[in-house]
Structure formats: structure tokens, C-alpha cells
Scaffold this motif. Structure first.
Motif, short mmCIF file in Angstrom:
data_model
loop_
_atom_site.label_atom_id
_atom_site.label_comp_id
_atom_site.label_asym_id
_atom_site.label_seq_id
_atom_site.Cartn_x
_atom_site.Cartn_y
_atom_site.Cartn_z
N VAL A 197 -2.09 -5.47 4.37
CA VAL A 197 -2.64 -5.66 3.03
C VAL A 197 -2.96 -4.31 2.39
CG1 VAL A 197 -4.57 -6.59 1.71
CG2 VAL A 197 -3.50 -7.97 3.50
N ALA A 198 -3.59 -3.41 3.14
CA ALA A 198 -3.93 -2.10 2.60
C ALA A 198 -2.68 -1.30 2.27
CB ALA A 198 -4.79 -1.34 3.61
N ALA A 199 -1.70 -1.33 3.16
CA ALA A 199 -0.46 -0.59 2.92
C ALA A 199 0.28 -1.12 1.69
CB ALA A 199 0.45 -0.67 4.14
N THR A 200 0.28 -2.42 1.52
CA THR A 200 0.93 -3.02 0.35
C THR A 200 0.21 -2.62 -0.93
OG1 THR A 200 1.66 -4.90 1.69
CG2 THR A 200 1.66 -5.19 -0.70
N ALA A 201 -1.12 -2.58 -0.89
CA ALA A 201 -1.88 -2.19 -2.06
C ALA A 201 -1.60 -0.74 -2.45
CB ALA A 201 -3.38 -2.38 -1.80
N LEU A 202 -1.38 0.11 -1.46
CA LEU A 202 -1.16 1.53 -1.72
C LEU A 202 0.27 1.84 -2.13
CD1 LEU A 202 -3.19 3.04 1.25
CD2 LEU A 202 -3.81 3.11 -1.17
N TRP A 203 1.23 1.16 -1.51
CA TRP A 203 2.64 1.53 -1.69
C TRP A 203 3.51 0.44 -2.30
CZ3 TRP A 203 1.65 2.80 3.97
CH2 TRP A 203 0.96 4.03 4.08
N GLY A 204 2.93 -0.69 -2.63
CA GLY A 204 3.73 -1.77 -3.18
C GLY A 204 4.45 -2.54 -2.08
N ASP A 205 5.44 -3.32 -2.49
CA ASP A 205 6.19 -4.13 -1.53
C ASP A 205 6.78 -3.23 -0.44
OD1 ASP A 205 7.45 -6.34 -0.38
OD2 ASP A 205 9.29 -5.97 -1.51
N LEU A 206 6.44 -3.54 0.81
CA LEU A 206 6.82 -2.66 1.91
C LEU A 206 8.28 -2.81 2.33
CD1 LEU A 206 3.65 -3.05 4.18
CD2 LEU A 206 4.18 -1.21 2.57
N GLY A 207 8.79 -4.04 2.28
CA GLY A 207 10.12 -4.28 2.83
C GLY A 207 10.04 -4.35 4.34
N GLY A 208 11.10 -4.83 4.96
CA GLY A 208 11.10 -5.05 6.39
C GLY A 208 10.90 -3.80 7.23
N LYS A 209 11.56 -2.70 6.87
CA LYS A 209 11.49 -1.50 7.70
C LYS A 209 10.09 -0.89 7.68
CE LYS A 209 16.39 -0.28 7.26
NZ LYS A 209 17.37 0.72 6.79
N ARG A 210 9.53 -0.69 6.49
CA ARG A 210 8.18 -0.12 6.43
C ARG A 210 7.15 -1.10 6.98
NH1 ARG A 210 6.92 2.65 0.74
NH2 ARG A 210 7.69 0.66 -0.07
N GLY A 211 7.42 -2.40 6.81
CA GLY A 211 6.51 -3.39 7.37
C GLY A 211 6.46 -3.29 8.88
N LEU A 212 7.61 -3.10 9.50
CA LEU A 212 7.65 -2.94 10.96
C LEU A 212 6.95 -1.67 11.41
CD1 LEU A 212 11.29 -4.13 11.73
CD2 LEU A 212 9.17 -5.31 12.31
N LEU A 213 7.04 -0.61 10.60
CA LEU A 213 6.31 0.61 10.93
C LEU A 213 4.81 0.39 10.92
CD1 LEU A 213 8.37 3.33 8.99
CD2 LEU A 213 8.27 2.98 11.47
N VAL A 214 4.34 -0.39 9.94
CA VAL A 214 2.90 -0.71 9.89
C VAL A 214 2.52 -1.53 11.11
CG1 VAL A 214 1.10 -1.91 8.60
CG2 VAL A 214 2.81 -0.57 7.38
N MET A 215 3.39 -2.47 11.49
CA MET A 215 3.11 -3.27 12.68
C MET A 215 3.02 -2.40 13.93
SD MET A 215 2.81 -6.42 11.66
CE MET A 215 1.95 -5.57 10.34
N ALA A 216 3.91 -1.42 14.00
CA ALA A 216 3.88 -0.50 15.15
C ALA A 216 2.59 0.32 15.13
CB ALA A 216 5.10 0.41 15.11
N ALA A 217 2.18 0.73 13.93
CA ALA A 217 0.95 1.50 13.82
C ALA A 217 -0.27 0.68 14.24
CB ALA A 217 0.77 1.99 12.38
N ALA A 218 -0.20 -0.63 14.06
CA ALA A 218 -1.33 -1.50 14.42
C ALA A 218 -1.60 -1.50 15.92
CB ALA A 218 -1.07 -2.93 13.94
N VAL A 219 -0.61 -1.10 16.70
CA VAL A 219 -0.80 -1.06 18.16
C VAL A 219 -1.90 -0.06 18.53
CG1 VAL A 219 0.30 -0.52 20.37
CG2 VAL A 219 1.58 -1.77 18.61
#
Length: 700
Positions: A326-348
């Protein structure tokens, strides 16, 4: 989504019902993988939301198994011990995430959403947020509220509510078994579960069709999923007797069903209705197969060490991933699959750190394990910290300076008419020192009819009739349409009181009063079709002197088969047809033209972020008119002899640029709706424009 104490025992043969099940940890990894990839926005996994249903079954299985063994061993259930285990396991990590989420919200998310999200965090800390989200999902006035950063807590709330109710039922089972020696724990418990599962499943099927948005979140539509896991736990002593070949087929079929559900199901499917049987029964099949030692099912694959590690981390991953998205989307707009997966990896990273340094130290602390009271106290304190974080976020919402005197609104236009620097002009914004309502209060600045439940929800087809004005008035005006006519209620009511009119309201959100096909959520809205038919029949019986209407949408589909093929011509024809039907009944129509609509701009959100530069929130007048339904309404009215238009555009947007504040009043709230404060300021103008039209039509 939770791990139980039984999962930390040392590995033992799978046939023992109390043994550690590495395959279940691996199944958790599958579930969290589905959820994370889905939330990352990877379109190839449109049904990844089924991962939550997998978690429900696992939780129902593990918790029920734990409680059954306690009853069979001790003849009773220690509620204090049970809740202490849950508190030390679940609440510390959740409290930490809620505090961080509040900070992320304050930093990254729109000001106008902070108050709602602050209360969401409070609801998440108290594990009732699923009901909060269910209410918002059917609240048309909440249409502009973004995705809550604690939206994922809805499933945790369902589980926590299950954890409160389910042990109490088992206490009754234990008492019943102790009083009747012939009764056995597991059969009696099976009957108890049936009394929950069957009604919950039937209600889920019904409610998912009737109100799909709310049905997704509420506990009553999900209990049966946890109940399936409970059934598996009840039969734990029997599953090991299955033939190995049967267990092998059952296990692989179950895992395939879960995975295919994620690959093939989409958000268009009614959920969690009967379709949720696929991932839930598939999960149950995998768990059952794992009881048969030595079968060639998926247990060995799921017990792969990396999968077991991910499964052990699944609760933390689930907690952390969504606020970051949610925070990443608010900052950068629609993330798309690739950036979304990067955020998921960062969540680890935060997931592992909280697991390593918060969850496990508390969970395995000797002093905490020896004292149920201490465990309960620690859990309660972490929950209170979450509540405090939410309340702090609510209190941190900035308040704009109020108007120095009574809000003038549209009245200011009368004094400044024709002036390029007067109220309603871009230049006038530099002189604004305060205004009402504050942007954060704009969504709640609505007419009284909403509190009176006069507005029918988008998903409902009930017809609600509300009366205002003079009940004994000689002239009756039926006010019919969607939220765009309802936004004028305060001014209409004031005019009716002065003129002695009787007002009858028939209102349904996102549903224009037309013979054209209405659309909601990208499909033909059949509830609106039904409502329109009922509204027309009601008007025919009522025989009002005039129908007053307006609407938001200028478009309608050209056919039911092509809901995305929408044109102004189709809506215009639908309006003409409906108004001519009224003409045949001897009922004329006054059309209050739709106000200019901000294109791709949420005005009140923009104002909240640009209090010192309000000109950033202005928009082109001609574009606003073209985006509204006004041109379609006017074209339809020109084709019907008994229709007249009432146009207040000059009093909403008097200059080439539509400004957000006029005469110390904020003009817009959600979408293109006007604030009730501004509508009230337009009462004299509405009276001047509407009364002659109504009297002319009624006289004819």
C-alpha cells in the motif's frame, strides 16, 4: 495464517495425530506464496486470493486438534491456557506491525484517508476490522477511500473470532461427555461442527450472491472453511487407515486443486460461495493424505526444508507484506507485477526480523510459558499499543482553519458576479484564509437522507420510499435517481418547506432513473434494472405532480451482451423512453442538470494536500461539463415535450476554471459530488430556478 504450539514438536511418524507435520508447514508456504504473488499484481495468478482459504482450513485443523487432545487427555479445556498461547503467539507481532503501519500511513498515504485508516488500525488491533471493511465495502459514500493498509487483517480477525467462539463450544462438549459416559468426544464434536458449518456454508452461498463485497469479509460466511479443517482434525485417528494408493491420489488431487484454483479462478467469481469448496476441500485432502505414512503423495515435496522455513515465516510475511504494498503504491503509483514482486521480496526482511527478535523470544520465553497471566498481559499490551497507534493517527490529521464567519458559499457569487478576480475565480483562491468543511470531513458532509437510510446500496434492489417537506402539501414532487440528485436534498427540502410541497424520494446509488441499461463494476447492474421497474410502478401509483431527477452517468451500454460498449446515445434514448413513459402517465419531468465533473481529480483530496496552493485543484470548466451527464440530459430533454431542465452550472463553476473553494466553502467531496454545505448555500438559487419550472409543469 497462524502457527500452533504443536508445530514446534520434534518430527515423528506422520500417522500420529499430535505429531509435527512438515507437510503442513509446506502447505502454508503454498498459501502465502499464492497470496503474495496475487497481491504483487502478477496477472498470471488471478486467483491467488484462495491462499487465505487454505490458511483457514489449516487453522481450523490445528486448533481443533489441539483442543481435542486436551479434552481426551484431561477431560476439560483450559480456556485461560488456550487464550494465553494465542496471545503470546499472535499479538506481539501484530502490535508491532500496526505501529509501523501507522507510521507508514502518516508518511506515505493521503491526508484524507488517515482518519479512516487510523480507525482501521484500531479495528485491526481489536480484531474486528473485517466488519469495518464489510461496512465500508457497501458504503457508497466511502467510494474514494483507498485500500486500507490493514485490509489484510480481515482474515486474522475472522480467525481470532473463531478462536473465541470455538473453544467455548468445546467446553460444552467436554461437559456433555463427562455427564454421559456413553458419549465420545469426537462424534459429539462432529455434530457441534455441523451445526456451525452447514448454516455458515448456506449463508455464504446466499450472501455472496446478494452482497458480494460484504460477504468477502464477514465472519459468518467463512466459519464453514475453518469447520472443514476441524472435521479433518476430528477424523485424525481414522485417516491413517486409508490405503496408501488412495492417500497418494487424494494428496496430489488436493494440491492440484489448490494450485489450479489460484491459476484459473478470477476476481469475477462469486466469493466465498460454493466456489470456495475447491481450495478448501483441496487443502483438506492434502492434510488427510499426510496421515498415511509412506504414501507417495505431495507430503514429501511439501516437507522440503525451504518450504518448511517459508511456512514457519508465513504469519510474519502475511503481516508485513500488505502495508508495504500500500505504501509503495501510494509513493510510486501502480507497481505492476515486477515491482510488486520486489516489494514482496523486501517484505521478507522485516518479517524475518520480527519473527527472530519479537515473536520467538516471547513465544519461547520460559517465564512467559510458565505464566498464563503474563502471556495474556503481554498480548493485551501489544494490542493496546496497536490501538494507541491507530488513535494517534486519527488525532494527527491536520485541521484546516475554519471560515471566520458564517459560510457564504454560493452567496458570495452574487456580490462578485462578472468580476474576474471575484469569488469563483482562480485569483480569488489567493485570498482564502479558511473554509468549511475541512477536506478530511468532506466525505461526511452529506444530506440527512443518508442517516435516514433513504439511499439504496449499489448491490441491493429494495425500493425505499422517504418523505420530506409538507406531508399535506397540495403539490407532490417525486425526487428520483442516484446520488447526484440526492446531493441536492438539503436545498430541495428547504425550497419545499417554503413552497409547501410534499417530497417523495426514491434513491439508489449509481442507478439513474432510465430505461437504458445501467452498469456497475463493468457489468449490467440487474439490481438497478429491478429498482427502476419498481420505481416506475411506484410513481404510477403515486401520481406526483412532477418528477425531479438527475444522474451521474452520461453513458449506457448499447446491449446487454456488450456492457463495455457504452455511448451517450444509448443513455439519451433510455432517458427519452423513461420520460415519455412518465408523460403517458400524465407526469412531467424537471431535470436538474449534473454539475461539472472533475476529470481524473479528487478535489477534496487535492485540497488536503495543497492547502497553500489551491489553484492546483482547479479544472477546466468545459472539460468538467463534458465529463458530466449534463449534455446527455439536455439532449434528451429537448426530445421530450414534458421535460424541462434546471441548470445551476454557473453557480457551481462560474469561470473558465472550476475552483475548489467558493466563498469560504469547499465545493466538492467524493468524485463529482458537491458538499452539503455548498448545496445549502445554493438554496436561494435553486428556489429561483426550480420553483417556476415546477409550477409551469404542474400547471400544465
Amino acid at each position: 495464517m497462524t502457527s500452533t504450539d504443536t508445530q514446534m514438536a520434534r518430527p515423528a511418524p506422520a500417522a500420529r495425530p499430535s505429531a509435527f507435520r512438515p507437510d503442513i508447514e509446506g502447505l502454508r508456504a503454498v498459501a502465502i506464496g499464492l497470496v503474495l504473488v496475487y497481491h504483487a499484481g502478477v496477472h498470471q495468478l488471478p486467483g491467488g486470493f484462495v491462499g487465505v482459504d487454505v490458511f483457514f482450513v489449516i487453522s481450523g485443523f490445528l486448533i481443533t486438534g489441539l483442543l481435542i487432545r486436551e479434552i481426551e487427555r484431561d477431560g476439560r479445556v483450559s480456556l485461560r491456557r488456550f487464550y494465553a498461547r494465542r496471545a503470546k503467539r499472535l499479538l506481539p507481532a501484530a502490535g508491532l506491525v500496526l505501529v509501523v503501519t501507522a507510521a507508514l500511513t502518516l508518511w506515505a498515504l493521503p491526508v484524507v484517508d488517515r482518519r479512516a485508516f487510523g480507525w482501521d488500525i484500531v479495528g485491526a488491533a481489536l480484531y474486528v476490522v473485517n466488519w469495518v471493511l464489510a461496512g465500508r465495502s457497501v458504503d457508497y459514500l466511502a467510494e474514494d477511500v483507498g485500500a486500507s493498509p490493514v485490509q489484510h487483517f480481515w482474515s486474522l480477525a475472522v480467525e481470532e473470532q473463531f478462536y473465541i467462539v470455538w473453544p467455548l463450544l468445546l467446553v460444552l462438549v467436554a461437559l456433555l461427555v463427562r455427564r454421559h459416559a456413553r458419549l465420545r468426544v469426537r462424534p459429539v464434536m462432529a455434530v457441534g461442527i455441523l451445526l456451525i458449518v452447514v448454516p455458515s456454508f448456506l449463508w455464504s452461498v446466499h450472501y455472496s450472491e446478494a452482497s458480494p463485497n460484504a460477504a468477502f469479509f464477514v465472519t459468518t460466511t467463512r466459519l464453514w472453511e475453518l469447520g472443514i479443517g476441524a472435521f479433518v482434525a476430528i477424523g485424525a485417528t481414522q485417516w491413517g487407515r486409508l490405503p496408501r494408493a488412495v492417500a497418494t491420489v487424494l494428496g496430489w488431487a488436493g494440491l492440484a486443486t489448490v494450485v489450479l484454483s489460484g491459476l484459473l479462478l478470477t476476481s469475477e467469481v462469486t466469493w466465498p460461495g460454493s466456489a470456495a469448496l475447491l481450495p478448501t476441500l483441496g487443502t483438506a485432502a492434502v492434510i488427510v493424505a499426510g496421515f498415511v505414512h509412506g504414501n507417495r503423495g505431495p507430503a514429501r515435496l511439501l516437507a522440503w526444508k525451504p518450504a518448511v522455513w517459508v511456512g514457519g515465516l508465513s504469519y510474519s510475511l502475511y503481516l508485513w507484506h500488505w502495508p508495504l504494498i500500500v505504501a509503495a503504491t501510494a509513493l510510486w503509483g501502480d507497481l505492476g507485477g515486477k515491482r510488486g514482486l520486489l516489494v514482496m521480496a523486501a517484505a521478507v526482511v522485516p518479517a524475518y526480523l520480527s519473527y527472530r527478535f519479537v515473536e520467538n523470544p516471547i513465544r519461547f520465553s520460559g517465564s512467559v510459558s510458565r505464566s498464563d497471566g503474563l502471556a495474556l498481559s503481554i498480548g493485551a499490551n501489544f494490542s493496546l499499543v496497536g490501538v494507541a497507534a491507530g488513535l494517534a493517527l486519527v488525532l494527527a490529521v491536520p485541521i484546516t482553519a475554519p471560515s471566520a464567519g458564517a459560510a457564504s458559499g454560493a452567496a458570495a457569487l452574487e456580490d462578485g458576479a462578472g468580476q474576474t478576480t471575484g469569488p469563483g475565480s482562480l485569483a480569488s483562491l489567493a485570498e482564502v484564509e479558511g473554509f468549511v468543511p475541512a477536506p478530511v470531513d468532506a466525505p461526511d458532509d452529506v444530506p440527512v437522507g443518508y442517516a435516514d437510510d433513504c439511499d439504496v446500496d449499489v448491490t441491493e434492489d429494495d425500493l425505499v420510499v422517504c418523505e420530506y417537506g409538507n406531508p399535506d402539501g397540495d403539490l407532490t414532487v417525486a425526487v428520483i435517481g442516484d446520488s447526484k440528485i440526492f446531493q441536492w436534498q438539503s436545498a430541495i427540502d428547504a425550497v419545499a418547506e417554503e413552497q409547501g410541497w410534499r417530497l417523495v424520494y426514491l434513491i439508489k446509488s449509481a442507478c439513474p432513473f432510465t430505461a437504458a441499461l445501467p452498469v456497475a463494476g463493468g457489468a449490467v447492474n440487474d439490481t438497478c434494472v429491478t429498482w427502476n421497474d419498481d420505481a416506475l410502478a411506484t410513481v404510477a401509483d403515486l401520481q406526483p405532480d412532477v418528477v425531479l431527477t438527475s444522474q451521474r452517468s452520461p453513458f449506457a451500454p448499447t446491449s446487454r451482451e456488450t456492457p463495455d460498449d457504452r455511448t451517450t446515445e444509448a443513455m439519451e434514448d433510455g432517458l427519452v423512453e423513461r420520460w415519455e413513459e412518465l408523460a403517458e402517465l400524465g407526469i412531467p419531468v424537471a431535470v436538474l442538470l449534473d454539475n461539472p465533473a472533475p476529470p481524473d481529480l479528487s478535489v477534496y483530496e487535492c485540497v488536503a494536500e495543497n492547502l497553500q496552493s489551491l489553484e492546483e485543484c482547479a479544472f477546466d470548466r468545459e472539460t468538467g461539463i463534458a465529463e458530466s451527464a449534463a449534455l446527455t440530459q439536455r439532449a434528451a430533454a429537448e426530445r421530450v415535450d414534458t421535460a424541462r431542465v434546471v441548470d445551476l452550472t454557473e453557480h457551481v463553476c462560474p469561470a473558465e476554471e472550476c475552483v475548489p473553494v467558493i466563498g469560504d466553502v469547499l465545493v466538492y467531496r467524493q468524485g463529482s459530488h458537491l458538499t452539503d454545505t455548498y448545496v445549502r448555500s445554493l438554496t436561494p438559487v435553486l428556489a429561483r430556478e426550480l420553483v417556476p419550472v415546477v409550477e409551469e409543469l404542474a400547471g400544465d
